[in-house]
Design a protein around this motif. Sequence first.
Motif, PDB file in Angstrom:
ATOM      1  N   SER A 308      44.769  -2.708   4.987  1.00 48.55           N
ATOM      2  CA  SER A 308      45.029  -3.461   6.200  1.00 48.55           C
ATOM      3  C   SER A 308      45.961  -2.676   7.099  1.00 48.55           C
ATOM      4  CB  SER A 308      45.668  -4.812   5.829  1.00 48.55           C
ATOM      5  OG  SER A 308      46.216  -5.403   6.975  1.00 48.55           O
ATOM      6  N   PRO A 309      45.737  -2.687   8.423  1.00 42.13           N
ATOM      7  CA  PRO A 309      46.610  -1.930   9.315  1.00 42.13           C
ATOM      8  C   PRO A 309      47.982  -2.566   9.487  1.00 42.13           C
ATOM      9  CG  PRO A 309      44.978  -3.163  10.562  1.00 42.13           C
ATOM     10  CD  PRO A 309      44.619  -3.307   9.117  1.00 42.13           C
ATOM     11  N   SER A 310      48.143  -3.802   9.068  1.00 44.60           N
ATOM     12  CA  SER A 310      49.421  -4.494   9.242  1.00 44.60           C
ATOM     13  C   SER A 310      50.165  -4.578   7.920  1.00 44.60           C
ATOM     14  CB  SER A 310      49.187  -5.903   9.794  1.00 44.60           C
ATOM     15  OG  SER A 310      48.511  -5.849  11.018  1.00 44.60           O
ATOM     16  N   PRO A 311      51.287  -3.874   7.789  1.00 39.24           N
ATOM     17  CA  PRO A 311      52.031  -3.938   6.542  1.00 39.24           C
ATOM     18  C   PRO A 311      52.664  -5.304   6.354  1.00 39.24           C
ATOM     19  CG  PRO A 311      53.261  -2.741   8.201  1.00 39.24           C
ATOM     20  CD  PRO A 311      51.907  -2.998   8.777  1.00 39.24           C
ATOM     21  N   ALA A 312      52.769  -5.731   5.101  1.00 45.85           N
ATOM     22  CA  ALA A 312      53.363  -7.029   4.820  1.00 45.85           C
ATOM     23  C   ALA A 312      54.872  -6.924   4.729  1.00 45.85           C
ATOM     24  CB  ALA A 312      52.793  -7.590   3.516  1.00 45.85           C
ATOM     25  N   ALA A 313      55.358  -5.754   4.442  1.00 47.43           N
ATOM     26  CA  ALA A 313      56.806  -5.566   4.308  1.00 47.43           C
ATOM     27  C   ALA A 313      57.141  -4.134   4.689  1.00 47.43           C
ATOM     28  CB  ALA A 313      57.242  -5.854   2.879  1.00 47.43           C
ATOM     29  N   GLU A 314      58.354  -3.945   5.181  1.00 46.19           N
ATOM     30  CA  GLU A 314      58.787  -2.608   5.575  1.00 46.19           C
ATOM     31  C   GLU A 314      60.300  -2.532   5.561  1.00 46.19           C
ATOM     32  OE1 GLU A 314      57.374  -1.862   9.536  1.00 46.19           O
ATOM     33  OE2 GLU A 314      58.204  -3.719  10.326  1.00 46.19           O
ATOM     34  N   LEU A 315      60.787  -1.329   5.407  1.00 48.82           N
ATOM     35  CA  LEU A 315      62.231  -1.100   5.489  1.00 48.82           C
ATOM     36  C   LEU A 315      62.469   0.335   5.922  1.00 48.82           C
ATOM     37  CD1 LEU A 315      63.545   0.715   2.914  1.00 48.82           C
ATOM     38  CD2 LEU A 315      62.828  -1.294   1.647  1.00 48.82           C
ATOM     39  N   VAL A 316      63.668   0.574   6.423  1.00 48.76           N
ATOM     40  CA  VAL A 316      64.042   1.924   6.838  1.00 48.76           C
ATOM     41  C   VAL A 316      65.384   2.265   6.192  1.00 48.76           C
ATOM     42  CG1 VAL A 316      65.044   1.004   8.965  1.00 48.76           C
ATOM     43  CG2 VAL A 316      64.581   3.434   8.801  1.00 48.76           C
ATOM     44  N   ILE A 317      65.476   3.487   5.685  1.00 45.07           N
ATOM     45  CA  ILE A 317      66.690   3.991   5.043  1.00 45.07           C
ATOM     46  C   ILE A 317      67.168   5.210   5.819  1.00 45.07           C
ATOM     47  CG2 ILE A 317      67.728   4.792   2.882  1.00 45.07           C
ATOM     48  CD1 ILE A 317      65.150   3.763   1.466  1.00 45.07           C
ATOM     49  N   LEU A 318      68.402   5.171   6.259  1.00 49.06           N
ATOM     50  CA  LEU A 318      69.014   6.334   6.905  1.00 49.06           C
ATOM     51  C   LEU A 318      70.005   6.933   5.916  1.00 49.06           C
ATOM     52  CD1 LEU A 318      70.182   6.683  10.556  1.00 49.06           C
ATOM     53  CD2 LEU A 318      71.715   7.395   8.718  1.00 49.06           C
ATOM     54  N   LEU A 319      69.845   8.220   5.620  1.00 49.36           N
ATOM     55  CA  LEU A 319      70.683   8.903   4.648  1.00 49.36           C
ATOM     56  C   LEU A 319      71.681   9.821   5.333  1.00 49.36           C
ATOM     57  CD1 LEU A 319      67.463   8.943   3.541  1.00 49.36           C
ATOM     58  CD2 LEU A 319      68.623   9.735   1.488  1.00 49.36           C
ATOM     59  N   VAL A 320      72.923   9.687   4.952  1.00 49.90           N
ATOM     60  CA  VAL A 320      73.974  10.585   5.442  1.00 49.90           C
ATOM     61  C   VAL A 320      74.350  11.503   4.281  1.00 49.90           C
ATOM     62  CG1 VAL A 320      76.292  10.762   6.400  1.00 49.90           C
ATOM     63  CG2 VAL A 320      74.804   8.841   7.049  1.00 49.90           C
ATOM     64  N   CYS A 321      74.005  12.781   4.424  1.00 51.27           N
ATOM     65  CA  CYS A 321      74.206  13.743   3.338  1.00 51.27           C
ATOM     66  C   CYS A 321      74.886  15.005   3.840  1.00 51.27           C
ATOM     67  CB  CYS A 321      72.873  14.105   2.684  1.00 51.27           C
ATOM     68  SG  CYS A 321      71.935  12.728   2.039  1.00 51.27           S
ATOM     69  N   PRO A 322      76.131  14.942   4.195  1.00 48.43           N
ATOM     70  CA  PRO A 322      76.822  16.176   4.583  1.00 48.43           C
ATOM     71  C   PRO A 322      76.965  17.099   3.385  1.00 48.43           C
ATOM     72  CG  PRO A 322      78.385  14.376   4.359  1.00 48.43           C
ATOM     73  CD  PRO A 322      77.023  13.773   4.216  1.00 48.43           C
ATOM     74  N   ASP A 323      76.699  18.372   3.584  1.00 45.81           N
ATOM     75  CA  ASP A 323      76.791  19.357   2.497  1.00 45.81           C
ATOM     76  C   ASP A 323      75.876  18.991   1.342  1.00 45.81           C
ATOM     77  OD1 ASP A 323      78.774  20.706   3.953  1.00 45.81           O
ATOM     78  OD2 ASP A 323      80.324  19.387   3.140  1.00 45.81           O
ATOM     79  N   THR A 324      74.734  18.361   1.646  1.00 44.57           N
ATOM     80  CA  THR A 324      73.675  17.980   0.689  1.00 44.57           C
ATOM     81  C   THR A 324      74.081  16.884  -0.279  1.00 44.57           C
ATOM     82  OG1 THR A 324      74.185  19.614  -1.069  1.00 44.57           O
ATOM     83  CG2 THR A 324      72.802  20.363   0.780  1.00 44.57           C
ATOM     84  N   GLU A 325      75.318  16.390  -0.212  1.00 46.35           N
ATOM     85  CA  GLU A 325      75.749  15.308  -1.092  1.00 46.35           C
ATOM     86  C   GLU A 325      75.533  13.966  -0.400  1.00 46.35           C
ATOM     87  OE1 GLU A 325      76.767  15.500  -4.198  1.00 46.35           O
ATOM     88  OE2 GLU A 325      76.549  17.679  -4.225  1.00 46.35           O
ATOM     89  N   LEU A 326      74.995  12.978  -1.138  1.00 43.42           N
ATOM     90  CA  LEU A 326      74.744  11.663  -0.567  1.00 43.42           C
ATOM     91  C   LEU A 326      76.060  10.918  -0.393  1.00 43.42           C
ATOM     92  CD1 LEU A 326      72.777   9.528   0.427  1.00 43.42           C
ATOM     93  CD2 LEU A 326      72.540   8.741  -1.940  1.00 43.42           C
ATOM     94  N   GLU A 327      76.454  10.719   0.849  1.00 47.90           N
ATOM     95  CA  GLU A 327      77.699  10.009   1.133  1.00 47.90           C
ATOM     96  C   GLU A 327      77.472   8.519   1.302  1.00 47.90           C
ATOM     97  OE1 GLU A 327      81.063  10.106   4.646  1.00 47.90           O
ATOM     98  OE2 GLU A 327      80.340  11.987   3.807  1.00 47.90           O
ATOM     99  N   GLY A 328      76.297   8.148   1.811  1.00 47.90           N
ATOM    100  CA  GLY A 328      76.011   6.734   1.979  1.00 47.90           C
ATOM    101  C   GLY A 328      74.684   6.517   2.671  1.00 47.90           C
ATOM    102  N   LEU A 329      74.316   5.231   2.798  1.00 52.50           N
ATOM    103  CA  LEU A 329      73.052   4.839   3.404  1.00 52.50           C
ATOM    104  C   LEU A 329      73.274   3.754   4.440  1.00 52.50           C
ATOM    105  CD1 LEU A 329      71.092   4.144   0.069  1.00 52.50           C
ATOM    106  CD2 LEU A 329      71.115   6.326   1.299  1.00 52.50           C
ATOM    107  N   LEU A 330      72.344   3.669   5.369  1.00 48.47           N
ATOM    108  CA  LEU A 330      72.213   2.512   6.242  1.00 48.47           C
ATOM    109  C   LEU A 330      70.803   1.981   6.015  1.00 48.47           C
ATOM    110  CD1 LEU A 330      73.841   3.786   9.567  1.00 48.47           C
ATOM    111  CD2 LEU A 330      74.786   2.111   7.985  1.00 48.47           C
ATOM    112  N   VAL A 331      70.684   0.713   5.641  1.00 48.79           N
ATOM    113  CA  VAL A 331      69.397   0.129   5.279  1.00 48.79           C
ATOM    114  C   VAL A 331      69.100  -1.047   6.196  1.00 48.79           C
ATOM    115  CG1 VAL A 331      68.024  -0.905   3.434  1.00 48.79           C
ATOM    116  CG2 VAL A 331      69.788   0.790   2.878  1.00 48.79           C
TER     117      VAL A 331
END
Length: 361
Positions: A308-331
């Motif tokens: 189906s072209p219409s997804p039933a659920a969705e989310l977006v994750i923004l990753l903050v990774c200074p110096d390749t280390e995961l510092e945190g997320l915005l979800v």
Amino acid sequence: MVGAPRLLALVDRRESLLRHLATTPARPSDLAAALECSRSTVDRALSELQDATLVERDPDRDSYHLTVAGELALEEFGQFSTRLERTASASGLLASLSTDGGCRLPWQFLDAATVVTNARDPARLAASLPAGIDRQTLRTRADCTGESDGESTTESDLPTRTLEALLDLGRNPHHQVLVPGPMPCLASAYRATAPPTPDAAASDDADPSRREFEIIGPSAVIQGLLTEFREATADALSRGDLSLHELDSAQIPPYGLVVITWETATATGVSETPETPETSKTSVTTDPTAGSPSPARGPSSPASATRSPSPAAELVILLVCPDTELEGLLVATTHEACTWARELIASMQEAAQPLSAPAPE
């Protein structure tokens, strides 16, 4: 006429009185009792607010009520205060992002985003994340991660545990991934959530753990997949489960972005069952440890034709990774936030160079 700076300061200073009048008109004596302040303080506040046309007096009842301007000013002040609070809560995380190249995050994303850092309380965090992720899920994943890596997992891994739980959501999920460079934290999270390689004889459509990736990134990310995981990457490309798009790193924002969409069981013609992290294991046929895998289904994808072209659920994750280390997320899970992320990825994809499957050796 009261100027905007003075009006903002006035509403801030008299907010409690305005909110009381927003519920019901009141006499000055009632306001003094309700707000536990002197009558002279109330009279002075009402005089200021009346001069600014935010309240008006009903002479017949000797009471005051908000004007239309007062109602609007109070509503806008509330939204403004909420946005400032959200910005303050995310400021420590966002401060590590480079401002070079125009790092802009729109309000439709920040308004809806949940901040995930080690400072968050897991119980409160779980309550603000999508259904299927709770405190026990985070604890279980932490235990499993510790066992699989042969290392003890500490409480400082909350962003990583949350990322893994989010990547594990959904039936036949569709991942779009945009990365400014190699992100070992994202690669490790995908590796930790990847189920066993599916049986080649099994029907792809019957496998609820199948994942599709669309990866947009600089040469270092793409070449990492094509060289370090050549066979798996070529296999996924040939089946239409993976598409790669190479883009100059200078054009990519300084954060990682993952958009996940998935459909309900009924949307794919499968009997409806409750979706849990256990029943919705996502499978990726490519090991994204070299860069960042990203699945998103496009019109040209073979698998997309049956969905189906219409997804039933969705989310977006923004990753903050200074110096390749995961510092945190915005979800975020709102339609506005996901639309912004999809449009950003689409613009990046349009400027990128699509790559075909590498020729077999």
